[in-house]
Scaffold this active site. Sequence first.
Site, PDB file in Angstrom:
ATOM      1  N   GLU A 167       9.071  -3.937  10.811  1.00 57.08           N
ATOM      2  CA  GLU A 167       9.424  -2.630  10.242  1.00 57.08           C
ATOM      3  C   GLU A 167       9.774  -1.622  11.336  1.00 57.08           C
ATOM      4  OE1 GLU A 167       6.780  -1.010   7.284  1.00 57.08           O
ATOM      5  OE2 GLU A 167       7.898   0.882   7.203  1.00 57.08           O
ATOM      6  N   ASP A 223       0.838  -1.203   0.000  1.00 57.70           N
ATOM      7  CA  ASP A 223       0.000   0.000   0.000  1.00 57.70           C
ATOM      8  C   ASP A 223       0.872   1.252   0.000  1.00 57.70           C
ATOM      9  OD1 ASP A 223       0.820  -0.135   2.636  1.00 57.70           O
ATOM     10  OD2 ASP A 223      -1.185  -0.118   3.507  1.00 57.70           O
ATOM     11  N   SER A 224       2.212   1.064  -0.010  1.00 56.36           N
ATOM     12  CA  SER A 224       3.124   2.179  -0.289  1.00 56.36           C
ATOM     13  C   SER A 224       2.808   2.794  -1.650  1.00 56.36           C
ATOM     14  CB  SER A 224       4.581   1.708  -0.252  1.00 56.36           C
ATOM     15  OG  SER A 224       4.757   0.557  -1.054  1.00 56.36           O
ATOM     16  N   ASP A 233      -0.874  -6.178  -0.203  1.00 56.85           N
ATOM     17  CA  ASP A 233      -1.245  -5.583   1.083  1.00 56.85           C
ATOM     18  C   ASP A 233      -2.748  -5.507   1.264  1.00 56.85           C
ATOM     19  OD1 ASP A 233       0.484  -4.798   3.112  1.00 56.85           O
ATOM     20  OD2 ASP A 233       1.298  -3.138   1.927  1.00 56.85           O
ATOM     21  N   LYS A 260      -0.808  -9.470   2.940  1.00 57.04           N
ATOM     22  CA  LYS A 260      -0.052  -8.994   4.101  1.00 57.04           C
ATOM     23  C   LYS A 260      -0.949  -8.055   4.883  1.00 57.04           C
ATOM     24  CE  LYS A 260       3.355  -5.779   3.799  1.00 57.04           C
ATOM     25  NZ  LYS A 260       2.730  -4.701   4.581  1.00 57.04           N
ATOM     26  N   GLU A 319      -1.228  -5.503   8.441  1.00 50.72           N
ATOM     27  CA  GLU A 319      -0.559  -4.851   9.564  1.00 50.72           C
ATOM     28  C   GLU A 319      -1.330  -5.104  10.849  1.00 50.72           C
ATOM     29  OE1 GLU A 319       0.064  -0.654   8.887  1.00 50.72           O
ATOM     30  OE2 GLU A 319       0.994  -1.007   6.934  1.00 50.72           O
TER      31      GLU A 319
END
Length: 282
Positions: free
Chosen positions: A187, A49-50, A88, A118, A120
């Site tokens: 991270e 999602d960067s 993401d 992925k 978070e």
Amino acid sequence: MKTMSEKVTVPQLLASKSRRRRIVMVTAYDATFARLLDQPGVDVLLVGDSLGMVIQGHANTIPVSVDDIIYHCRAVSRGITRAHLCADMPFLANKVSVDRSLECAARIVQEGRAESVKLEGGEEAAEAINRIVRAGIPVVGHVGMTPQSVHAFGGFRTQGKEDSERRKIRKDALAVAEAGAFCLVLEGIPMELAADITKSVAIPTVGIGAGPHCDGQVLVSYDLLGLSEDFSPKFLKKYADLATSVKEAIAAYGADVHSGTFPGPEHSTSLRPGTAERRRKK
Ligand code: KIV
């Protein structure tokens, strides 16, 4: 990195920990880059999602939608031959409810063609991770400086500087592994904490800004290729200066257009000798 052409699978990635073979992960957002990044033998291409920052120009990753991820993931899937394709779970897919998380993970796999998702979060994400894994979708966890919590952290800051933070991140990592994730991104945490977590979980850890003791590393491709000009945090090593190459190439093209040296005869087609004359006679 391997240059062999067989597809990288989840069991292989999981086994890379006991085989002591480090995982190489980079982000990708389109088919052209996916093809270029896949060829040298990257293990995992991550549709991160960067993309909200490097593709869409936002200040953080929060505005990215599930549809955005699916769009870019489909494009990346068309460029991949070998790498595992992970995508993401963006902010709204991740933070609302377990049902919504499962539904979004299923869409990202079915419509986006991702092979894993992925997400978070630590202990609070464990239930969603477990539901998604039980649905047959492999999950990569992500703890530490999780960018979707940027407002709670007060900026993109290293986490785990205080004892209490370190205890929480460690607990989060164990909860994510226990919930069934097959890999864990660490991270923005001190390298000692990353080393401790890496030793304490059976799944491979992949670090970004987490030092050298992880079982693999991930970077945003635009950053490592030197496309993000104003972004030079301590953890980043730039392996190329593509920003300069792009600007030099475009300046040279512009100069050629202005001077009339591009296109030249070698870039142009002409009628066969005599064609113009034959046309005039008709
Ligand atoms: O979105 C992203 O690119 C990521 C990686 C940096 C781990 O989450």
